[in-house]
Design an enzyme around this catalytic site. Structure first.
Site, PDB file in Angstrom:
ATOM      1  N   ALA A  19      17.337  49.381  31.678  1.00 27.41           N
ATOM      2  CA  ALA A  19      18.202  48.597  32.562  1.00 27.41           C
ATOM      3  C   ALA A  19      17.951  47.094  32.456  1.00 27.41           C
ATOM      4  O   ALA A  19      18.558  46.315  33.196  1.00 27.41           O
ATOM      5  CB  ALA A  19      18.024  49.073  34.000  1.00 27.41           C
ATOM      6  N   LEU A  21      15.357  45.283  33.328  1.00 25.42           N
ATOM      7  CA  LEU A  21      14.916  44.831  34.654  1.00 25.42           C
ATOM      8  C   LEU A  21      13.782  43.807  34.634  1.00 25.42           C
ATOM      9  O   LEU A  21      13.494  43.193  35.650  1.00 25.42           O
ATOM     10  CB  LEU A  21      14.446  46.039  35.474  1.00 25.42           C
ATOM     11  CG  LEU A  21      15.483  47.142  35.734  1.00 25.42           C
ATOM     12  CD1 LEU A  21      14.828  48.317  36.438  1.00 25.42           C
ATOM     13  CD2 LEU A  21      16.632  46.595  36.576  1.00 25.42           C
ATOM     14  N   GLY A  24      10.911  38.378  31.197  1.00 28.12           N
ATOM     15  CA  GLY A  24       9.594  38.033  30.663  1.00 28.12           C
ATOM     16  C   GLY A  24       9.038  39.124  29.760  1.00 28.12           C
ATOM     17  O   GLY A  24       8.060  38.914  29.056  1.00 28.12           O
ATOM     18  N   ALA A  27      11.023  43.389  25.206  1.00 26.44           N
ATOM     19  CA  ALA A  27      11.647  44.677  24.855  1.00 26.44           C
ATOM     20  C   ALA A  27      12.606  45.131  25.946  1.00 26.44           C
ATOM     21  O   ALA A  27      13.714  45.604  25.665  1.00 26.44           O
ATOM     22  CB  ALA A  27      10.563  45.729  24.621  1.00 26.44           C
ATOM     23  N   SER A  28      12.184  45.003  27.193  1.00 27.29           N
ATOM     24  CA  SER A  28      13.044  45.425  28.308  1.00 27.29           C
ATOM     25  C   SER A  28      14.359  44.653  28.291  1.00 27.29           C
ATOM     26  O   SER A  28      15.443  45.227  28.462  1.00 27.29           O
ATOM     27  CB  SER A  28      12.310  45.209  29.636  1.00 27.29           C
ATOM     28  OG  SER A  28      13.189  44.931  30.687  1.00 27.29           O
ATOM     29  N   GLU A 174      -1.113  43.499  39.195  1.00 24.21           N
ATOM     30  CA  GLU A 174      -0.493  44.397  38.211  1.00 24.21           C
ATOM     31  C   GLU A 174      -1.456  45.498  37.764  1.00 24.21           C
ATOM     32  O   GLU A 174      -1.223  46.190  36.773  1.00 24.21           O
ATOM     33  CB  GLU A 174      -0.003  43.572  37.015  1.00 24.21           C
ATOM     34  CG  GLU A 174       1.051  42.538  37.387  1.00 24.21           C
ATOM     35  CD  GLU A 174       2.455  43.123  37.602  1.00 24.21           C
ATOM     36  OE1 GLU A 174       2.877  43.978  36.806  1.00 24.21           O
ATOM     37  OE2 GLU A 174       3.126  42.717  38.574  1.00 24.21           O
ATOM     38  N   HIS A 250       1.689  41.019  30.420  1.00 21.12           N
ATOM     39  CA  HIS A 250       0.417  41.555  30.936  1.00 21.12           C
ATOM     40  C   HIS A 250      -0.667  41.238  29.906  1.00 21.12           C
ATOM     41  O   HIS A 250      -0.380  41.191  28.702  1.00 21.12           O
ATOM     42  CB  HIS A 250       0.472  43.090  31.077  1.00 21.12           C
ATOM     43  CG  HIS A 250       1.300  43.581  32.222  1.00 21.12           C
ATOM     44  ND1 HIS A 250       2.149  44.647  32.116  1.00 21.12           N
ATOM     45  CD2 HIS A 250       1.379  43.164  33.512  1.00 21.12           C
ATOM     46  CE1 HIS A 250       2.733  44.874  33.284  1.00 21.12           C
ATOM     47  NE2 HIS A 250       2.284  43.985  34.150  1.00 21.12           N
ATOM     48  N   ASP A 252      -2.756  43.242  28.759  1.00 19.88           N
ATOM     49  CA  ASP A 252      -2.928  44.341  27.797  1.00 19.88           C
ATOM     50  C   ASP A 252      -1.901  44.313  26.668  1.00 19.88           C
ATOM     51  O   ASP A 252      -1.848  45.216  25.843  1.00 19.88           O
ATOM     52  CB  ASP A 252      -2.989  45.714  28.497  1.00 19.88           C
ATOM     53  CG  ASP A 252      -1.678  46.174  29.109  1.00 19.88           C
ATOM     54  OD1 ASP A 252      -0.663  45.475  28.972  1.00 19.88           O
ATOM     55  OD2 ASP A 252      -1.669  47.262  29.722  1.00 19.88           O
ATOM     56  N   CYS A 369      -0.188  51.199  27.931  1.00 17.67           N
ATOM     57  CA  CYS A 369       0.525  51.103  29.218  1.00 17.67           C
ATOM     58  C   CYS A 369       0.679  52.468  29.855  1.00 17.67           C
ATOM     59  O   CYS A 369       0.788  52.588  31.072  1.00 17.67           O
ATOM     60  CB  CYS A 369       1.936  50.561  29.027  1.00 17.67           C
ATOM     61  SG  CYS A 369       2.025  48.932  28.340  1.00 17.67           S
TER      62      CYS A 369
HETATM   63  O1  SUG Z   1       6.571  46.214  34.068  1.00 19.54           O
HETATM   64  N1  SUG Z   1       8.916  47.662  31.877  1.00 19.54           N
HETATM   65  C1  SUG Z   1       7.551  47.587  32.367  1.00 19.54           C
HETATM   66  C2  SUG Z   1       6.586  47.754  31.223  1.00 19.54           C
HETATM   67  C3  SUG Z   1       5.170  47.880  31.719  1.00 19.54           C
HETATM   68  C4  SUG Z   1       4.186  47.848  30.596  1.00 19.54           C
HETATM   69  N2  SUG Z   1       2.884  47.999  31.099  1.00 19.54           N
HETATM   70  C5  SUG Z   1       1.786  47.387  30.636  1.00 19.54           C
HETATM   71  N3  SUG Z   1       1.846  46.377  29.813  1.00 19.54           N
HETATM   72  N4  SUG Z   1       0.659  47.787  31.078  1.00 19.54           N
HETATM   73  C6  SUG Z   1       7.320  46.250  33.084  1.00 19.54           C
HETATM   74  O2  SUG Z   1       7.869  45.240  32.625  1.00 19.54           O
HETATM   75  C7  SUG Z   1      11.316  47.830  32.102  1.00 19.54           C
HETATM   76  C8  SUG Z   1      12.312  48.654  32.882  1.00 19.54           C
HETATM   77  C9  SUG Z   1      13.721  48.418  32.450  1.00 19.54           C
HETATM   78  O3  SUG Z   1      14.048  47.323  31.975  1.00 19.54           O
HETATM   79  O4  SUG Z   1      14.541  49.365  32.563  1.00 19.54           O
HETATM   80  C10 SUG Z   1       9.915  47.837  32.709  1.00 19.54           C
HETATM   81  O5  SUG Z   1       9.780  47.956  33.899  1.00 19.54           O
END
Ligand code: SUG
Length: 446
Positions: A19, A21, A24, A27-28, A174, A250, A252, A369
């Site tokens: 989505a 969401l 920053g 990939a998302s 986080e 993050h 990590d 993650c």
């Molecule tokens: O918080 N992605 C998560 C990815 C979390 C990765 N975790 C670590 N690095 N530990 C975030 O950004 C994307 C959801 C969306 O776009 O549909 C999302 O929430």
């Protein structure tokens, strides 16, 4: 007494979707609106967890959350039947609706910060769920996360559960994604590194300009206090604001540690020399391996694209270490060349294993993650809810459960389908019985 690190992998929920969401998180943002496969995502995660169990690691799972989150939508003023709530939210407020459908609890590295009993003042394992305030969809997680953790680590003789920090940007937390523990042996006192992105109360300090810094120093300090950590065993390090601005949302995504190994990119930390000196001084006389990757070997951009540092470094039963990497690393020539060379560098890392977790990677979540690390003694492990541990039988059951309940494909339009809500609740209800978790979900408490 034996001691080891147990990985608790997040089970991907039935509404896994893309989505866009997370501002920053490169990939998302770039996969927003792509068609997802919840079934494939859940199976990729389970396959990775099972492979680690087959390597002799103790492996657990953490349940996902109830989505779509009808309770939150009602709190935000949507009324009527559940189907009407979904329909009107999707129509009137698409972004809020999508946030309430996210399966983001799968990334259990963000579920909580965990301090093992060897580090804490009262000799118990401490958990603080992360409040994840920076992203609305993630800020919906901590309460149920707390219940799932309590259902998994129930015995208060061994385990302490704190309430997540105040839900406010000043205390943006986080979880384990910004926390690394270095130690000589898992069961011996170690040092805990808390990596933060900004100072909440001092705007004169460096901070990113383009993308948000999700974790504050003040949040990290609060977690260390709650867990009863000794100041001499804690190091606070500021993340380099420039890499946050390049998509390292993050720590990590740019650094990972295991026992006496810290694997990190040259640009990961602000005031790097000072931070590494403090780690060395606090770690004491034991051998310590800093594996620093230069920008000339792997660029920050390639690290963000391939998740070279979102790998898991694990200690195998023969005491050698392996690195668990996403296949995306194998597909990038600079990164795969780096990893080929890494196993011959004379560090404890002896082998690389690649796993396809692309469904998760497309939302910015790599192998690391997907797991929450909990260092335990054998006695503590006996007091963990045994149904959450991944035996062969439990693995088979979970795979069958996914096949039975999960859709093969999901688009944005499917999320408003009331049938998906019913499927998701049916699946989760069965899961709580499989894992003997108790009634952790809002729909089980109505
Ligand atoms: O918080 N992605 C998560 C990815 C979390 C990765 N975790 C670590 N690095 N530990 C975030 O950004 C994307 C959801 C969306 O776009 O549909 C999302 O929430």
């Amino acid at each position: 007494m034996k001691h080891f690190e147990v990985n608790f992998d997040g089970l991907v929920g039935p509404t896994h979707n893309y989505a866009g969401l997370s501002f920053g998180n490169v990939a998302s943002q770039s996969n927003a609106n792509a068609v997802s496969s919840p079934r494939q995502a859940a199976k990729q995660g389970l396959a990775k967890a099972k492979a680690l169990a087959d390597m002799g690691m103790t492996q657990g799972v953490l349940a996902p959350q109830e989505r779509p989150d009808i309770q939150t939508l009602r709190r935000l003023g949507f009324t009527g039947s559940d189907a009407t709530v979904l329909e009107s939210a999707a129509k009137q407020s698409k972004q809020v609706f999508l946030a309430c459908c996210s399966a983001s609890s799968m990334w259990t590295a963000n579920a909580a910060t965990v301090s093992p009993s060897a580090d804490t003042a009262d000799g118990r394992v401490h958990f603080t769920p992360a409040n994840l305030t920076n992203k609305f969809h993630r800020s919906l997680e901590p309460e149920v996360t707390g219940r799932i953790l309590k259902g998994t680590f129930a015995d208060n003789k061994y385990f302490v559960h704190h309430t997540h920090l105040p839900d406010n940007e000043h205390f943006g937390d986080e979880g384990a994604a910004n926390h690394t523990r270095l130690c000589n042996e898992y069961g011996h006192a170690g040092i805990e590194l808390f990596v933060y992105g900004r100072h909440a109360f001092d705007s004169s300090k460096p901070a990113p300009r383009r993308f948000p810094a999700r974790q504050t120093l003040e949040a990290s300090k609060a977690v260390a206090r709650l867990h009863g950590l000794d100041d001499d065993s804690v190091v606070y390090i500021q993340q380099n604001p420039d890499v946050i601005d390049q998509g390292v949302f993050h720590n990590d995504v740019i650094a990972v540690g295991n026992q006496n190994v810290l694997f990190f990119h040259e640009q990961a930390f602000h005031n790097k020399t000072q931070a590494l000196d403090e780690i060395k001084a606090k770690f004491g006389d034991h051998p310590l391996h800093f594996i620093e990757v230069g920008t000339n070997e792997v660029s920050v951009q390639d690290a963000v694209k391939t998740y070279l540092f979102n790998t898991q470094i694990i200690t195998l039963p023969d005491n050698s270490m392996a690195i668990i990497a996403p296949t995306d690393c194998q597909e990038n020539s600079a990164v795969s060349a780096y990893l080929d060379g890494l196993v011959n560098k004379g560090t404890p890392i002896q082998q690389v294993k690649y796993f396809d977790v692309k469904q998760s990677m497309r939302n910015g979540g790599g192998p690391a993650c997907l797991r929450l690390r909990v260092a335990l003694t054998d006695d503590e492990l006996r007091h963990v809810n045994q149904n959450t541990l991944l035996s062969n039988t439990q693995f088979e059951r979970l795979n069958t459960w996914v096949d039975k309940h999960y859709r093969d494909q999901l688009t944005e339009d499917d999320l408003r389908d009331p049938q998906l809500l019913t499927e998701s609740r049916t699946a989760l209800d069965e899961l709580t019985q499989l894992l003997k978790l108790g009634s952790v979900y809002p729909f089980q408490q109505d």
